[in-house]
Design a protein around this motif. Structure first.
Motif, PDB file in Angstrom:
ATOM      1  N   THR A 153      29.618   8.200  -6.966  1.00  0.00           N
ATOM      2  CA  THR A 153      29.268   8.677  -8.305  1.00  0.00           C
ATOM      3  C   THR A 153      29.942   7.868  -9.397  1.00  0.00           C
ATOM      4  N   ASP A 154      31.222   7.660  -9.298  1.00  0.00           N
ATOM      5  CA  ASP A 154      31.961   6.972 -10.354  1.00  0.00           C
ATOM      6  C   ASP A 154      31.464   5.543 -10.524  1.00  0.00           C
ATOM      7  N   ALA A 155      31.240   4.864  -9.413  1.00  0.00           N
ATOM      8  CA  ALA A 155      30.746   3.485  -9.485  1.00  0.00           C
ATOM      9  C   ALA A 155      29.346   3.430 -10.078  1.00  0.00           C
ATOM     10  N   ILE A 156      28.504   4.406  -9.729  1.00  0.00           N
ATOM     11  CA  ILE A 156      27.144   4.452 -10.272  1.00  0.00           C
ATOM     12  C   ILE A 156      27.183   4.691 -11.777  1.00  0.00           C
ATOM     13  N   ARG A 157      28.043   5.593 -12.223  1.00  0.00           N
ATOM     14  CA  ARG A 157      28.171   5.834 -13.666  1.00  0.00           C
ATOM     15  C   ARG A 157      28.540   4.546 -14.400  1.00  0.00           C
ATOM     16  N   LYS A 158      29.482   3.829 -13.846  1.00  0.00           N
ATOM     17  CA  LYS A 158      29.946   2.600 -14.505  1.00  0.00           C
ATOM     18  C   LYS A 158      28.853   1.540 -14.512  1.00  0.00           C
ATOM     19  N   GLU A 159      28.169   1.379 -13.392  1.00  0.00           N
ATOM     20  CA  GLU A 159      27.178   0.313 -13.277  1.00  0.00           C
ATOM     21  C   GLU A 159      25.936   0.568 -14.120  1.00  0.00           C
ATOM     22  N   TRP A 196      21.545  11.623  10.934  1.00  0.00           N
ATOM     23  CA  TRP A 196      20.305  10.951  11.345  1.00  0.00           C
ATOM     24  C   TRP A 196      19.586  10.337  10.141  1.00  0.00           C
ATOM     25  N   LEU A 197      19.534  11.060   9.036  1.00  0.00           N
ATOM     26  CA  LEU A 197      18.628  10.723   7.948  1.00  0.00           C
ATOM     27  C   LEU A 197      19.239   9.910   6.817  1.00  0.00           C
ATOM     28  N   ASN A 198      20.556   9.743   6.782  1.00  0.00           N
ATOM     29  CA  ASN A 198      21.148   9.265   5.540  1.00  0.00           C
ATOM     30  C   ASN A 198      22.122   8.111   5.662  1.00  0.00           C
ATOM     31  N   HIS A 199      22.251   7.485   6.829  1.00  0.00           N
ATOM     32  CA  HIS A 199      23.145   6.339   6.853  1.00  0.00           C
ATOM     33  C   HIS A 199      22.517   5.168   6.110  1.00  0.00           C
ATOM     34  N   GLY A 200      23.388   4.356   5.524  1.00  0.00           N
ATOM     35  CA  GLY A 200      22.919   3.213   4.750  1.00  0.00           C
ATOM     36  C   GLY A 200      22.653   3.510   3.287  1.00  0.00           C
ATOM     37  N   LYS A 201      23.085   4.679   2.798  1.00  0.00           N
ATOM     38  CA  LYS A 201      22.810   5.072   1.422  1.00  0.00           C
ATOM     39  C   LYS A 201      24.111   5.258   0.638  1.00  0.00           C
ATOM     40  N   GLU A 202      23.996   5.155  -0.686  1.00  0.00           N
ATOM     41  CA  GLU A 202      25.059   5.570  -1.585  1.00  0.00           C
ATOM     42  C   GLU A 202      24.761   6.997  -2.043  1.00  0.00           C
ATOM     43  N   SER A 203      25.799   7.784  -2.282  1.00  0.00           N
ATOM     44  CA  SER A 203      25.629   9.155  -2.756  1.00  0.00           C
ATOM     45  C   SER A 203      26.236   9.303  -4.135  1.00  0.00           C
ATOM     46  N   ALA A 204      25.397   9.736  -5.086  1.00  0.00           N
ATOM     47  CA  ALA A 204      25.866  10.020  -6.437  1.00  0.00           C
ATOM     48  C   ALA A 204      25.519  11.463  -6.773  1.00  0.00           C
ATOM     49  N   THR A 205      26.515  12.241  -7.174  1.00  0.00           N
ATOM     50  CA  THR A 205      26.267  13.623  -7.569  1.00  0.00           C
ATOM     51  C   THR A 205      26.030  13.667  -9.074  1.00  0.00           C
ATOM     52  N   GLY A 259      25.523   2.601 -16.828  1.00  0.00           N
ATOM     53  CA  GLY A 259      25.615   2.823 -18.253  1.00  0.00           C
ATOM     54  C   GLY A 259      26.011   4.193 -18.706  1.00  0.00           C
ATOM     55  N   GLY A 260      26.211   5.131 -17.804  1.00  0.00           N
ATOM     56  CA  GLY A 260      26.645   6.451 -18.218  1.00  0.00           C
ATOM     57  C   GLY A 260      28.153   6.508 -18.306  1.00  0.00           C
ATOM     58  N   PRO A 261      28.700   7.543 -18.916  1.00  0.00           N
ATOM     59  CA  PRO A 261      30.154   7.661 -19.028  1.00  0.00           C
ATOM     60  C   PRO A 261      30.796   7.971 -17.694  1.00  0.00           C
ATOM     61  N   ARG A 262      31.955   7.402 -17.453  1.00  0.00           N
ATOM     62  CA  ARG A 262      32.700   7.713 -16.230  1.00  0.00           C
ATOM     63  C   ARG A 262      33.323   9.084 -16.339  1.00  0.00           C
ATOM     64  N   GLU A 263      33.486   9.725 -15.199  1.00  0.00           N
ATOM     65  CA  GLU A 263      34.062  11.070 -15.153  1.00  0.00           C
ATOM     66  C   GLU A 263      35.420  11.130 -15.833  1.00  0.00           C
ATOM     67  N   ASP A 264      36.229  10.075 -15.659  1.00  0.00           N
ATOM     68  CA  ASP A 264      37.585  10.109 -16.192  1.00  0.00           C
ATOM     69  C   ASP A 264      37.706   9.466 -17.575  1.00  0.00           C
TER      70      ASP A 264
END
Length: 391
Positions: free
Chosen positions: A370-376, A61-70, A378-383
């Protein structure tokens, strides 16, 4: 068709209902909403149940339309990612526990100094200052503290409204304040810090009851399916086993009810029932009269006669009735949103201008972006980079 918030980026340090509902409505209007979740667990509502094809009803109900980054905001690398997000975000909405933002190094006042165009919505249970500012807050707790439960139910049997009105009300105040702050920023170039206390929200909703206590000195008594301030106004069983809901909200409607619907002009002429405050004092006997009239008729007949007399009426529905309601279906109020389990039905947002489109995004898997957010940002990618020992 256009989405009015296209180009706006919103960060949600959010959980449960109040902040997520606010940001979901922003996503509905085209904002990019990036939901920051705890690694390995995520928003607590993900785990309430599994009724939506293995997903939780609240979360869908509350979260469609969002990106999720851990992101672990106690970790230096993830703090770098979050700082990159803040530098480019328009809005931050948070409903973490008391003082949590400050302990993470993101004190709201300091955020506004560092990012003067940022709009920061800081949702708490009880606000800053006062003897309760340290307490955790959930919908039931706030409703109990604010008196809402005491005017719901029946005398001696208080009840929490089935809808989480403290959470939903807070979400809508947060949502509307973000829209106002975006407008103000266009004029002034400045962001805003908007603290919202759930207690204040419910206290505002209790305004009529507060006035009764402040000015008459009497506590409103709960009346079940009705209002302590209006009579007759309630739910009445019908001869076919249904329940009609009807009543009056003015002296003019009272005359129509008695003369045109009940065929009881003697009641309209009775000085004991002339004004609403008189009728409230005689609620029980008026409920008996209206109830006896309804008990002799089926629901369809009552609604037809009430409509003809200009008396507001409804039927007491269950949630299944709402899911199948023809008024929603015939007006095209349903849409489809995506999810990891395929398309799902969802309601359109209640408020849309004629030439606005609602953005129907997907329910995100935990950490899917998460991985895409890190790249976009400026933070380091997980891999690509080592993480601290806390990761």
């Amino acid at each position: 068709m256009s989405a009015p918030l296209s180009g706006i980026t919103v960060l949600g340090l959010e959980q449960a209902i109040s902040a997520p509902l606010c940001t979901r409505h922003l996503a509905d209007l085209g904002a990019r909403v990036i939901k920051i979740e705890q690694p390995g667990f995520g928003d607590s509502t993900r785990h309430y149940d599994r009724v939506v094809r293995g997903m939780a009803a609240h979360f869908v109900w509350l979260n469609h339309g969002k990106e999720s980054a851990t992101l672990d905001l106690t970790d230096a690398a993830d703090q770098e990612v979050f700082t990159g997000l803040l530098e480019r975000a328009d809005v931050l909405v948070s409903n973490l526990g008391p003082g949590a933002l400050g302990r993470l190094g993101f004190e709201p006042e300091e955020l506004l100094q560092r990012y003067p165009r940022l709009i920061v919505v800081d949702i708490s249970g009880y606000g800053r200052g006062g003897p309760l500012d340290h307490k955790r807050a959930y919908d039931l707790l706030i409703q109990a503290e604010a008196g809402s439960c005491a005017i719901t139910g029946t005398p001696g049997a208080p009840a929490k409204p089935g809808i989480p009105v403290a959470d939903v009300g807070t979400a809508l105040y947060a949502y509307s304040s973000v829209l106002a702050a975006l407008y103000d920023r266009d004029r002034t170039g400045r962001g805003a810090l908007i603290p919202i206390a759930m207690l204040d929200v419910v206290a505002e909703m209790m305004g009529f009851a507060l006035n009764q206590v402040l000015h008459a000195g009497t506590e409103p008594e709960p009346v079940g399916m009705g209002s302590p301030m209006i009579a007759p106004y309630g739910a009445y069983p019908t001869v076919d086993g249904r329940t009609a809901v009807l009543g009056t909200t003015s002296d003019r409607e009272w005359r129509r009810l008695t003369e045109d619907l009940l065929d009881r002009p003697d009641l309209a002429a009775d000085p004991r029932y002339k004004h609403n405050h008189d009728r409230v004092a005689h609620r029980a006997e008026l409920d008996e009269i209206v109830g006896a009239w309804c008990a002799q008729r089926d629901l369809a007949d009552i609604q037809r006669l009430a409509d003809a007399a200009g008396i507001g009426n409804a039927r007491l529905n269950g949630v299944r009735d709402l899911a199948e309601h023809p008024q929603l279906a015939d007006r095209g109020r349903w849409r489809e949103v995506g999810s990891p389990m395929g398309p799902l039905p969802a309601l359109l947002p209640p408020a849309l201008a004629r030439d606005w489109s609602a953005v129907s995004g997907s329910v995100p898997e935990l950490g899917a972006d998460t991985d895409a957010i890190r790249k976009e940002f400026g933070g380091p990618r997980e891999d690509m980079a080592p993480r601290s020992s806390k990761s």
